[in-house]
Design an enzyme around this catalytic site. Structure first.
Site, PDB file in Angstrom:
ATOM      1  N   LYS A   1       0.928  -1.063  -0.119  1.00  0.00           N
ATOM      2  CA  LYS A   1      -0.086   0.116  -0.085  1.00  0.00           C
ATOM      3  C   LYS A   1       1.045   1.283   0.024  1.00  0.00           C
ATOM      4  CE  LYS A   1      -3.975  -2.003   0.119  1.00  0.00           C
ATOM      5  NZ  LYS A   1      -3.862  -3.351   0.214  1.00  0.00           N
ATOM      6  N   ASN A   2       0.012   2.503  -0.065  1.00  0.00           N
ATOM      7  CA  ASN A   2       0.924   3.763  -0.084  1.00  0.00           C
ATOM      8  C   ASN A   2       1.858   3.845   1.235  1.00  0.00           C
ATOM      9  OD1 ASN A   2      -1.910   3.762  -1.107  1.00  0.00           O
ATOM     10  ND2 ASN A   2      -1.155   5.540  -2.150  1.00  0.00           N
TER      11      ASN A   2
END
EC number: 2.6.1.-
Length: 416
Positions: A182-183
């Site tokens: 994920k980010n």
């Protein structure tokens, strides 16, 4: 298994100092969790922030909180989205209702959404898929007069937004994922934020029932982070990606995932999260911009799906048809370019949901399944990797800066 530079479809930055710095959480890191909550409250101007074991767990908690004070049991979601979303809805004991999507935006087909809204709908989940902001304000306008809650699925868009507002602040409540790739990552983890005091109280009632993560699970997550940091690099990713039993990149539907509170080790690992997230999202947006420029110059039936405020967990691109998608994914696997087919079916076609969803067609979602690939945008993507990605997609441009010559044909992709 082929020994070569191989890009992962997605990857989250994780420094050695972050990894080692999380170890104090094993012997008592409550202060780190409390500080993280305060920082998130300030960032999102939230009245309630809750830290749990995953994005799926976050959605389960939110749905149970909403259902506790309502007889409504139906949840509208996009017909093309991550399989974790319907799995959380089933885990919460609720009913999945599908709304078709617009293939050009991956957002709802809003005409259909308006027709689906009724008095038995508990909530609607606009989804910021691949980091592309959904039109949450439009969903809110449709739902307000019907007393339907709006839950932002921002699992793939933490830190996204613009001067108009952050992703996760326009609905009644939002959730984010901190999973690997994920980010921002803590291995696994989820965040719930809401500006509503009433909803914050309802979520707290559900959250207070959750067990703490076990010591064994905490240690296992940390060990997996160590391995991820070592093998996510392109120099080594060929090894785990070539081991079928690891199931990397597979999309599965399951409901027996843990739903518990985030442990102190994960919270401790997120020290400095805002700075790390901002850099990661800036890097992703810049990489996506360069990829888009090349795709547009070498138009070959390719349609990048873009948004001016996208943080691009991955860059989604529509190819000409199913055959073109299959060929591109096969070339990517051969050359380690990180081009992915993403979710393999519409939500309608998940075998485990047979009999749970009203039988209907979702042509927009089906088109996405047949044509969509995603391109890696993470920190390990270099200029030579971008050239490789363009070649895999059959793009003969952009021209070489030095000679003006076209890029080499696909079958000349370097395997190094």
């Amino acid at each position: 298994m082929k020994l070569q530079r191989t890009l992962a479809p997605t990857s989250a930055p994780l420094s050695l100092s972050n990894l080692i710095g999380s170890l104090p959480g094993l012997i008592g890191g409550r202060k780190y969790r409390e500080r993280l909550i305060r920082e998130l409250e300030a960032k999102f101007q939230a009245r309630g922030v809750f830290l749990v074991s995953s994005g799926k767990a976050a959605l389960v908690v939110v749905l149970k909180a909403l259902a506790a004070s309502s007889r409504r049991r139906r949840v509208i979601i996009p017909a093309y989205t991550c399989f974790s979303v319907p799995s959380a809805i089933v885990r919460a004991g609720l009913e999945v209702v599908l709304c078709d999507v617009n293939p050009r935006t991956l957002d709802f087909d809003f005409e259909e959404l308006e027709r689906l809204l009724s008095e038995d709908i508990l909530c609607v989940l606009p989804t910021h898929l691949f980091g592309l902001p959904a039109d949450v304000r439009r969903v809110v306008q449709l739902c307000r007069t019907r007393d339907i809650a709006v839950v932002e699925d921002a699992a793939q868009a933490l830190g996204g937004g613009s001067e108009k507002g952050l992703v996760g602040t326009e609905g009644d409540v939002a959730f984010f994922s901190l999973g690997r790739g994920k980010n921002l990552t803590s291995g696994t983890g989820g965040i719930i934020v809401t500006k509503s005091p009433t909803l914050a109280d309802a979520i707290h009632a559900e959250y207070s029932k959750l067990p703490a993560a076990s010591f064994g699970e905490t240690c296992r997550n940390w060990a997996e982070l160590v391995l991820m940091r070592a093998f996510i690099r392109p120099t080594w990713y060929w090894l785990p990606s070539g081991l079928p039993f690891l199931g990397l990149g597979e999309t599965k539907f399951y409901t027996d995932f843990p739903v518990c509170r985030m442990d102190e080790v994960r919270a401790c690992q997120l020290v400095g999260w805002d700075r790390r997230l901002a850099k990661a999202n800036t890097d992703r947006a810049a990489c996506a911009g360069k990829l888009i420029m090349g795709l547009n110059q070498g138009f070959n039936g390719l349609q990048p799906i873009t948004h001016p405020d996208g943080v691009y967990l991955r860059l989604p691109v529509l190819l000409r048809d199913r055959v073109a998608k299959h060929e591109a994914c096969a070339r990517s696997q051969k050359y380690g370019a990180g081009v992915s087919s993403s979710y393999p079916t519409t939500i309608q076609d998940i075998p485990e949901l047979a009999g749970r969803i009203t039988d209907r067609t979702c042509p927009g979602a089906q088109e996405v399944v047949e044509r969509l690939v995603t391109l890696p945008t993470h920190e390990f993507v270099t200029e030579s990797d971008r050239v490789k990605i363009w070649r895999v997609l059959g793009v003969s441009e952009p021209r070489s800066r030095n000679t003006g010559a076209r890029s080499a044909p696909v079958d000349q992709c370097s395997s190094g």
